[in-house]
Design a protein around this motif. Structure first.
Motif, PDB file in Angstrom:
ATOM      1  N   ARG A 213       0.877  -1.120   0.079  1.00 36.68           N
ATOM      2  CA  ARG A 213       0.086   0.034   0.011  1.00 36.68           C
ATOM      3  C   ARG A 213       0.883   1.077   0.078  1.00 36.68           C
ATOM      4  O   ARG A 213       0.433   2.290  -0.688  1.00 36.68           O
ATOM      5  N   TRP A 214       1.912   1.305   0.870  1.00 31.56           N
ATOM      6  CA  TRP A 214       2.694   2.690   1.020  1.00 31.56           C
ATOM      7  C   TRP A 214       4.065   2.610   0.231  1.00 31.56           C
ATOM      8  O   TRP A 214       4.850   1.590   0.516  1.00 31.56           O
ATOM      9  N   LEU A 215       4.195   3.589  -0.668  1.00 29.25           N
ATOM     10  CA  LEU A 215       5.348   3.708  -0.989  1.00 29.25           C
ATOM     11  C   LEU A 215       6.290   4.739  -0.661  1.00 29.25           C
ATOM     12  O   LEU A 215       5.635   5.858  -0.517  1.00 29.25           O
ATOM     13  N   THR A 216       7.283   4.700   0.024  1.00 26.08           N
ATOM     14  CA  THR A 216       8.232   5.830   0.553  1.00 26.08           C
ATOM     15  C   THR A 216       9.242   5.883  -0.477  1.00 26.08           C
ATOM     16  O   THR A 216       9.962   5.343  -0.942  1.00 26.08           O
ATOM     17  N   ILE A 217       9.505   7.388  -0.714  1.00 25.91           N
ATOM     18  CA  ILE A 217      10.676   7.841  -1.798  1.00 25.91           C
ATOM     19  C   ILE A 217      11.273   8.819  -0.710  1.00 25.91           C
ATOM     20  O   ILE A 217      10.931   9.958  -0.347  1.00 25.91           O
ATOM     21  N   CYS A 218      12.790   8.537  -1.015  1.00 27.89           N
ATOM     22  CA  CYS A 218      13.550   9.414  -0.046  1.00 27.89           C
ATOM     23  C   CYS A 218      14.771  10.090  -1.008  1.00 27.89           C
ATOM     24  O   CYS A 218      15.312   9.092  -1.766  1.00 27.89           O
ATOM     25  N   THR A 219      15.145  11.009  -0.611  1.00 23.91           N
ATOM     26  CA  THR A 219      16.341  11.849  -1.050  1.00 23.91           C
ATOM     27  C   THR A 219      17.225  12.265   0.071  1.00 23.91           C
ATOM     28  O   THR A 219      16.565  12.376   1.234  1.00 23.91           O
ATOM     29  N   PRO A 220      18.443  12.789   0.085  1.00 24.37           N
ATOM     30  CA  PRO A 220      19.032  13.235   1.279  1.00 24.37           C
ATOM     31  C   PRO A 220      18.327  14.420   1.839  1.00 24.37           C
ATOM     32  O   PRO A 220      18.456  14.741   3.079  1.00 24.37           O
ATOM     33  N   THR A 221      17.493  15.100   0.969  1.00 27.60           N
ATOM     34  CA  THR A 221      16.843  16.348   1.583  1.00 27.60           C
ATOM     35  C   THR A 221      15.166  16.430   1.680  1.00 27.60           C
ATOM     36  O   THR A 221      14.575  17.230   1.889  1.00 27.60           O
ATOM     37  N   ASP A 222      14.813  15.282   0.778  1.00 26.70           N
ATOM     38  CA  ASP A 222      13.176  15.262   0.796  1.00 26.70           C
ATOM     39  C   ASP A 222      12.595  13.762   0.974  1.00 26.70           C
ATOM     40  O   ASP A 222      13.425  12.846   0.818  1.00 26.70           O
ATOM     41  N   PRO A 234       2.260  10.961  -5.231  1.00 28.41           N
ATOM     42  CA  PRO A 234       3.080  10.936  -3.860  1.00 28.41           C
ATOM     43  C   PRO A 234       3.020  12.385  -3.274  1.00 28.41           C
ATOM     44  O   PRO A 234       3.172  13.472  -4.033  1.00 28.41           O
ATOM     45  N   ARG A 235       2.752  12.185  -2.024  1.00 27.71           N
ATOM     46  CA  ARG A 235       2.765  13.556  -0.959  1.00 27.71           C
ATOM     47  C   ARG A 235       4.215  13.992  -0.748  1.00 27.71           C
ATOM     48  O   ARG A 235       5.086  12.951  -0.050  1.00 27.71           O
ATOM     49  N   HIS A 236       4.531  15.239  -0.749  1.00 23.43           N
ATOM     50  CA  HIS A 236       5.831  15.616  -0.631  1.00 23.43           C
ATOM     51  C   HIS A 236       5.764  16.018   0.719  1.00 23.43           C
ATOM     52  O   HIS A 236       4.961  16.962   1.503  1.00 23.43           O
ATOM     53  N   LEU A 237       7.115  15.726   1.660  1.00 23.72           N
ATOM     54  CA  LEU A 237       7.077  15.989   2.882  1.00 23.72           C
ATOM     55  C   LEU A 237       8.346  16.673   3.058  1.00 23.72           C
ATOM     56  O   LEU A 237       9.491  15.957   3.608  1.00 23.72           O
ATOM     57  N   PRO A 238       8.731  18.035   3.171  1.00 23.40           N
ATOM     58  CA  PRO A 238       9.968  18.427   3.071  1.00 23.40           C
ATOM     59  C   PRO A 238      10.602  18.416   4.391  1.00 23.40           C
ATOM     60  O   PRO A 238       9.832  18.144   5.405  1.00 23.40           O
ATOM     61  N   GLN A 239      11.918  18.247   4.372  1.00 25.13           N
ATOM     62  CA  GLN A 239      12.543  18.023   5.697  1.00 25.13           C
ATOM     63  C   GLN A 239      13.746  18.960   5.866  1.00 25.13           C
ATOM     64  O   GLN A 239      14.313  19.370   4.854  1.00 25.13           O
ATOM     65  N   ASP A 240      14.021  19.195   6.895  1.00 22.29           N
ATOM     66  CA  ASP A 240      15.509  20.267   7.152  1.00 22.29           C
ATOM     67  C   ASP A 240      16.483  19.041   7.875  1.00 22.29           C
ATOM     68  O   ASP A 240      17.496  19.959   7.952  1.00 22.29           O
ATOM     69  N   ALA A 241      16.506  18.002   7.512  1.00 26.06           N
ATOM     70  CA  ALA A 241      17.631  17.090   7.932  1.00 26.06           C
ATOM     71  C   ALA A 241      17.272  15.913   7.302  1.00 26.06           C
ATOM     72  O   ALA A 241      16.504  15.845   6.721  1.00 26.06           O
ATOM     73  N   THR A 242      18.264  15.063   6.935  1.00 32.48           N
ATOM     74  CA  THR A 242      18.338  13.849   6.372  1.00 32.48           C
ATOM     75  C   THR A 242      17.323  12.982   6.960  1.00 32.48           C
ATOM     76  O   THR A 242      17.618  12.667   8.203  1.00 32.48           O
ATOM     77  N   THR A 243      16.324  12.355   6.323  1.00 35.70           N
ATOM     78  CA  THR A 243      15.272  11.530   6.856  1.00 35.70           C
ATOM     79  C   THR A 243      15.039  10.689   5.899  1.00 35.70           C
ATOM     80  O   THR A 243      14.917  10.606   4.617  1.00 35.70           O
ATOM     81  N   VAL A 244      14.763   9.217   6.608  1.00 35.47           N
ATOM     82  CA  VAL A 244      14.172   8.172   5.681  1.00 35.47           C
ATOM     83  C   VAL A 244      13.059   7.599   6.547  1.00 35.47           C
ATOM     84  O   VAL A 244      12.980   7.614   7.693  1.00 35.47           O
ATOM     85  N   MET A 245      12.202   7.069   5.600  1.00 42.37           N
ATOM     86  CA  MET A 245      10.865   6.731   6.072  1.00 42.37           C
ATOM     87  C   MET A 245      10.473   5.181   5.475  1.00 42.37           C
ATOM     88  O   MET A 245      10.869   4.935   4.268  1.00 42.37           O
ATOM     89  N   SER A 246       9.918   4.326   6.259  1.00 38.34           N
ATOM     90  CA  SER A 246       9.284   3.131   5.798  1.00 38.34           C
ATOM     91  C   SER A 246       8.066   2.674   6.640  1.00 38.34           C
ATOM     92  O   SER A 246       8.006   3.172   7.655  1.00 38.34           O
ATOM     93  N   VAL A 247       7.247   1.957   5.820  1.00 39.35           N
ATOM     94  CA  VAL A 247       6.160   1.520   6.790  1.00 39.35           C
ATOM     95  C   VAL A 247       6.446   0.153   7.046  1.00 39.35           C
ATOM     96  O   VAL A 247       6.580  -0.556   6.243  1.00 39.35           O
ATOM     97  N   GLY A 248       6.510  -0.200   8.126  1.00 46.22           N
ATOM     98  CA  GLY A 248       6.668  -1.744   8.738  1.00 46.22           C
ATOM     99  C   GLY A 248       5.718  -2.793   8.591  1.00 46.22           C
ATOM    100  O   GLY A 248       4.633  -2.297   7.969  1.00 46.22           O
ATOM    101  N   PRO A 249       6.038  -3.934   8.867  1.00 50.33           N
ATOM    102  CA  PRO A 249       5.072  -4.967   8.697  1.00 50.33           C
ATOM    103  C   PRO A 249       4.013  -4.870   9.784  1.00 50.33           C
ATOM    104  O   PRO A 249       3.053  -5.432   9.459  1.00 50.33           O
ATOM    105  N   ASP A 250       4.282  -3.995  10.789  1.00 52.09           N
ATOM    106  CA  ASP A 250       2.974  -3.755  11.586  1.00 52.09           C
ATOM    107  C   ASP A 250       2.249  -2.513  11.301  1.00 52.09           C
ATOM    108  O   ASP A 250       1.335  -2.300  11.974  1.00 52.09           O
ATOM    109  N   GLY A 251       2.665  -2.067  10.226  1.00 52.00           N
ATOM    110  CA  GLY A 251       1.660  -0.822   9.747  1.00 52.00           C
ATOM    111  C   GLY A 251       1.913   0.439  10.232  1.00 52.00           C
ATOM    112  O   GLY A 251       1.504   1.411   9.608  1.00 52.00           O
TER     113      GLY A 251
END
Length: 619
Positions: A213-222, A234-251
């Motif tokens: 269901r959930w696709l996360t896309i990350c760059t060093p700044t976005d 895809p919904r853009h979630l601007p970041q002010d530091a290096t950030t990585v996201m993912s949706v785990g097996p627990d949702g």
């Protein structure tokens, strides 16, 4: 030794941002220029003549080969009921990809010449298909194909433009998201046309939740998050530091971020409200990995793995490791997790943690070399403390000082046949942690701090009696080659020898070749006046000065290097050969058919023989 070949010195002087900048060896940037071809040929002859005279050159090669002749296995990747591992048998150049106990993909069978490399691979969720990427000659320009795991038949591809592309398979195994030509795309097997998801070129990472269901896309700044059950982009979630996201097996949404946490912190949230995070785990050392098991979560740091309650993040225990080494490559399946362990004298091996029994076992026991090791601290010019990891006995004795100092990469203890061969012969091998490694920063206008640290580390080794200036060599690769080149131009009297492998040296034009245009966040942009002045102040090529007694220098460069253009080594070599007033050699070792990461036993042996000859180490 014959005199080095002359390179044409151009009367090329430019006014850049109010500074006068000479570039006498600009012509050597063009590999197709007949003058460059002739100069390279003459440099090859010079190197081969010198190398043939090096004492013990073949003995070094034999010993490095023996120490390198160890088998290795990757951490397993489970898909469905299939287990995928990458295995390299002792004596083999390339690893082979296995499914369970059956060889699935062998680069040597695909190309008996040995020039083809398996760069990346990713099985589909059910383990029936495999996306894999191959490149040739070390150029790292991968093409992606898909095969049927049961039959080995190629189902799709090759698709070019996939340099170490992440692949996020959709459930069912008929389509995947990937990065092609630095764009995020969706590809359906057999369809010649991709669907472009993000067209702006960048270095993207991709993760897809287990339910698809959930696709996360990350760059060093976005960061972007896409709900694939809708047609919304895809919904853009601007970041002010290096950030990585993912949706785990627990949702849950798992967020790893450097915001308000130099070593990284882990937060959790709800993917339907991706901005509402809460603190989950705050490691006290640099965070390197996360594995989510049935009941617990494992967090790897540079030299330890901690066990946490999955619901609350509360720390439960720390895994027992074989020594003070490095851990990495976490993978998880059910209640078990696998990780690699290595240290300066132990080849990488895989260990398995079983949360059900709270036990850790080794999959294989490697051979271990028993050598003396030490850890020291040193202080840089501004008082900042760094660490030196030493393999070898107290001196003074011939010593290699190794460093990197960039892109946040941690120089953790790792097995090295290069280092072990040197120490066995009576030398010391020292790894310096400098700013720019791990969680410490030395980017853009602070890059000189890495160089100051490296020089201070060398001074400390001499002051404390571990070595002398006549016995000290420095060595670095890629960004470490820049570090080494900068140190030898700023403090030439401190070193007997230097080896710069695939180095950056012309920091005024680094962004015009290789992958340089992607590195402005690390170094700054030569087009920016303030960045330009900082770059010019430490650019090794521009600091070479006539009449200075430079140490012996060996530059290594590779014709298929698509990261750092070999013109950096060519120009720096020509400048040093023209300028040096010492009787020590400046040499270029060039491999036309190799790439940035393909240096092998012959290269390691030649580097050791060169350094040994210049520092007085006798085998």
């Amino acid at each position: 030794m014959p005199s080095p070949p002359d390179a044409e010195r151009l009367a090329l002087v430019e006014q850049l941002h109010g500074c006068v900048v000479a570039d006498p060896y600009r012509r050597l940037e063009d590999p197709a220029d007949p003058a460059t071809t002739r100069w390279l040929r003459d440099q090859d002859e010079l190197w081969l003549t010198y190398a043939a005279s090096l004492p013990g050159r073949f003995a070094w090669k034999n010993r490095v080969r023996q120490l390198s002749d160890v088998s290795s296995v990757s951490t397993p990747v489970w898909r469905g009921d299939r287990c995928f591992t990458l295995r390299r048998a002792a004596g083999r150049q390339h690893p082979v990809l296995y499914v369970d106990e059956t060889p699935l993909l062998d680069p040597k069978q695909l190309d008996p010449s040995g020039l083809t490399t398996l760069d990346a691979w990713q099985p589909s969720p059910d383990g029936t298909k495999l996306a894999y990427q191959l490149s040739r000659g070390g150029d790292e320009r991968s093409s992606l194909s898909v095969l049927d795991v049961a039959t080995g038949r190629v189902l799709d591809g090759p698709l070019d433009g996939c340099r170490y592309s992440p692949v996020a398979w959709l459930p069912g195994g008929d389509a995947f998201y990937y990065v092609r030509f630095r764009q995020v795309r969706r590809h359906r097997l057999g369809d010649p046309d991709d669907v472009t998801v993000l067209a702006d070129e960048a270095s993207y990472g991709l993760e897809l939740s287990a339910d698809g269901r959930w696709l996360t896309i990350c760059t060093p700044t976005d960061v972007w998050l896409a709900d694939l059950t809708t047609d919304a982009p895809p919904r853009h979630l601007p970041q002010d530091a290096t950030t990585v996201m993912s949706v785990g097996p627990d949702g849950r949404l798992y967020v790893v971020t450097a915001h308000d946490a130099p070593t990284g912190r882990i937060c959790v949230g709800d993917p339907t409200d991706p901005t509402g995070w809460r603190d989950y785990i705050r490691p006290d050392k640099t965070l390197t990995g996360l594995a989510i098991l049935d009941e617990v979560v494992l967090v790897s740091q540079s030299d330890e793995i901690t066990v946490h309650d999955r619901e609350t993040g509360r720390r439960l225990s720390t895994l027992d490791l074989p020594g003070r080494g490095s851990v990495g490559s976490l993978s998880a399946h059910g209640s078990r997790a696998w990780f690699t362990y290595t240290d300066s004298v132990t080849p990488p091996t895989v260990h398995c943690y079983d949360a059900a029994t709270n036990t850790t076992t080794a999959w294989a026991t490697p051979n271990q070399h028993h050598l003396e090791t030490h850890r020291l601290s040193y202080r840089s010019a501004d008082g900042t403390e760094g660490e030196l990891r030493i393999i070898g006995k107290p001196g003074p004795r011939p010593t290699i000082l190794y460093g990197y100092g960039g892109f946040g990469q941690s120089l953790t203890p790792t097995y090295s046949a290069f280092a072990l061969a040197w120490v066995e012969a009576g030398g010391s091998f020292v790894t310096a942690t400098v700013r720019g490694d791990g969680a410490t920063t030395a980017r853009r206008h602070d890059k000189q701090k890495s160089i100051d640290d490296f020089i201070a580390a060398a001074e400390h080794l001499v002051a404390e009696g571990w070595t002398t200036a006549e016995q000290l060599a420095i060595c670095g690769e890629s960004n470490g080659g820049l570090l080494t080149a900068a140190a030898l131009t700023q403090r030439p009297e401190l070193f007997a020898a230097a080896v710069c492998s695939a180095p950056l040296t012309d920091m005024i034009r680094y962004d015009r070749s290789g992958l340089g245009e992607r590195w402005t966040a690390e170094y700054g942009s030569p087009q920016d006046p303030e960045d330009f002045r900082v770059l010019l102040a430490y650019s090794p090529y521009h600091l070479v000065t006539d009449g200075v007694k430079y140490p012996a220098v060996l530059l290594t460069a590779f014709g298929n290097d698509t990261r750092v253009d070999p013109s950096h080594a060519r120009k720096f070599c020509a400048a040093l050969q023209h300028a040096t007033a010492s009787n020590r050699p400046v040499l270029l070792r060039y491999e036309a058919d190799s790439g940035h990461t393909t240096g092998g036993i012959g290269l390691a042996a030649d580097m050791l023989a060169f350094i040994a000859h210049q520092t007085g180490l006798r085998r």
